[in-house]
Design a protein around this motif. Sequence first.
Motif, short mmCIF file in Angstrom:
data_model
loop_
_atom_site.label_atom_id
_atom_site.label_comp_id
_atom_site.label_asym_id
_atom_site.label_seq_id
_atom_site.Cartn_x
_atom_site.Cartn_y
_atom_site.Cartn_z
N ASP A 1 -1.54 1.92 6.92
CA ASP A 1 -2.32 2.12 5.51
C ASP A 1 -3.39 3.32 5.63
OD1 ASP A 1 -4.14 2.10 3.50
OD2 ASP A 1 -4.38 -0.04 3.40
N LEU A 2 -3.13 4.41 4.89
CA LEU A 2 -3.73 5.47 4.92
C LEU A 2 -5.42 5.26 4.62
CD1 LEU A 2 -1.49 7.81 3.22
CD2 LEU A 2 -2.21 8.23 5.45
N PRO B 1 -9.24 2.68 8.76
CA PRO B 1 -9.37 3.29 10.01
C PRO B 1 -8.99 2.53 11.21
CG PRO B 1 -11.52 2.91 8.47
CD PRO B 1 -10.24 2.17 8.05
N LEU B 2 -8.65 1.32 11.21
CA LEU B 2 -7.84 0.62 12.46
C LEU B 2 -6.61 1.03 12.61
CD1 LEU B 2 -9.33 -3.16 12.01
CD2 LEU B 2 -10.03 -1.44 13.69
N ASP B 3 -6.03 1.52 11.41
CA ASP B 3 -4.70 1.86 11.70
C ASP B 3 -4.48 3.30 12.04
OD1 ASP B 3 -3.57 -0.34 10.53
OD2 ASP B 3 -2.94 0.32 8.50
N TYR B 4 -5.55 4.22 12.01
CA TYR B 4 -5.57 5.45 12.60
C TYR B 4 -5.65 5.37 13.95
CZ TYR B 4 -5.67 7.67 7.72
OH TYR B 4 -5.56 8.07 6.79
N LYS B 5 -6.37 4.16 14.32
CA LYS B 5 -6.65 4.08 15.91
C LYS B 5 -5.53 3.51 16.50
CE LYS B 5 -9.63 3.68 19.33
NZ LYS B 5 -9.98 5.10 19.81
N ARG B 6 -4.58 2.65 15.92
CA ARG B 6 -3.38 2.44 16.33
C ARG B 6 -2.46 3.71 16.55
NH1 ARG B 6 -0.45 -1.36 12.22
NH2 ARG B 6 0.91 -1.72 14.22
N ALA C 1 7.47 6.75 12.52
CA ALA C 1 7.42 6.52 11.06
C ALA C 1 6.44 5.72 10.49
CB ALA C 1 8.72 6.09 10.75
N LEU C 2 5.56 6.12 9.73
CA LEU C 2 4.51 5.33 9.08
C LEU C 2 4.68 5.10 7.62
CD1 LEU C 2 1.77 7.30 11.07
CD2 LEU C 2 2.67 5.22 11.77
N SER C 3 4.47 3.93 7.28
CA SER C 3 4.45 3.74 6.07
C SER C 3 3.88 2.07 5.77
CB SER C 3 6.04 3.49 5.35
OG SER C 3 6.05 3.28 4.04
N ARG C 4 3.58 1.69 4.46
CA ARG C 4 3.10 0.42 4.27
C ARG C 4 4.07 -0.79 4.67
NH1 ARG C 4 -1.78 -0.27 1.00
NH2 ARG C 4 -2.69 1.62 0.42
N ASN C 5 5.19 -0.18 4.21
CA ASN C 5 6.49 -1.15 4.57
C ASN C 5 7.51 -0.30 5.53
OD1 ASN C 5 8.48 -2.74 4.34
ND2 ASN C 5 9.25 -2.15 2.58
N GLU C 6 7.05 -1.04 6.74
CA GLU C 6 8.12 -0.51 7.83
C GLU C 6 9.32 -0.79 8.07
OE1 GLU C 6 6.93 -4.53 9.56
OE2 GLU C 6 5.88 -2.92 8.20
N THR D 1 7.38 6.82 4.66
CA THR D 1 8.78 6.75 5.30
C THR D 1 9.71 5.72 4.76
OG1 THR D 1 8.03 5.40 7.27
CG2 THR D 1 8.30 8.04 7.29
N SER D 2 9.22 4.88 3.99
CA SER D 2 9.91 3.67 3.52
C SER D 2 11.07 4.02 2.40
CB SER D 2 8.96 2.46 2.89
OG SER D 2 8.25 3.04 1.78
N ARG D 3 10.75 5.36 1.91
CA ARG D 3 12.03 5.66 0.97
C ARG D 3 11.75 6.94 0.60
NH1 ARG D 3 9.06 3.38 -4.73
NH2 ARG D 3 7.52 4.44 -4.88
N GLY D 4 12.69 7.48 -0.12
CA GLY D 4 12.82 8.95 -0.74
C GLY D 4 12.68 9.98 0.42
N ILE D 5 12.23 11.03 0.24
CA ILE D 5 12.26 12.09 1.20
C ILE D 5 11.77 11.72 2.71
CG2 ILE D 5 11.22 14.41 1.87
CD1 ILE D 5 10.59 14.89 -1.24
#
Length: 228
Positions: A54-55, A58-63, A32-37, A11-15
């Motif tokens: 970060d896709l 694993p910790l980010d999916y837990k978040r 909204a999930l992106s490396r750059n929020e 979600t940081s840019r583009g579509i």
Amino acid sequence: MSNKNVIITGTSRGIGFELVKLFAEAGHKVLALSRNEKPISNLGLNNVTAFSFDLSSPLDYKRVETFIDLKFKKVDILINNAGALLNKPFAETTMADFEQVYTTNVYGVSEMIRTCLPFMEAKSHVVTISSMGGVQGSLKFPGLAAYSSSKGAVITLTELLAEEYKESKISFNVLALGAVQTEMLEEAFPGYQAQITASEMAQYIFNFSLTGNRYYNGKLLQVSNSTP
């Protein structure tokens, strides 16, 4: 139409950036999930939560799972929009290159869906963004071996999940986009001018994610104004 709980990746840019604005303006709640929020956070939208994601983590999916459990309770729409595009001759494309592209375009899509599924119910809609390059029989371009093959993988994944979860009434569809004028396209193909803007394509995806599951499940839709 009731307000939806929506998760969008990339979600940081583009579509993806344009999609967040469309859903927020329509009153829906968005994660909204992106490396750059920062691009999304800087918009200051009350019904949007953005955090760095970060896709491959694993910790980010837990978040994400924790956020859904505490805030959303359920997920109505998941849009797998994040993508990695590599334009490189096949002979120079290493295993590490393939792994990097597939981590975002395939493994990340799969894990995001798996994370959200326990919070989905009948009429929830998973929309995955693919590419015309991943469609069997479509025009192929040199240099896109990793990218196009990964986009073909998520088309098959979508078909499989629609069958596996058909009793749940959760819908899985995939949109194969033609060229869209985004920063990612410009980086991979400098100087190329696409006929469709990011905001125009976002409008189509926005409408489809809200209503497409009434008509489609397990389907690939080719969203391109070019032939073949």
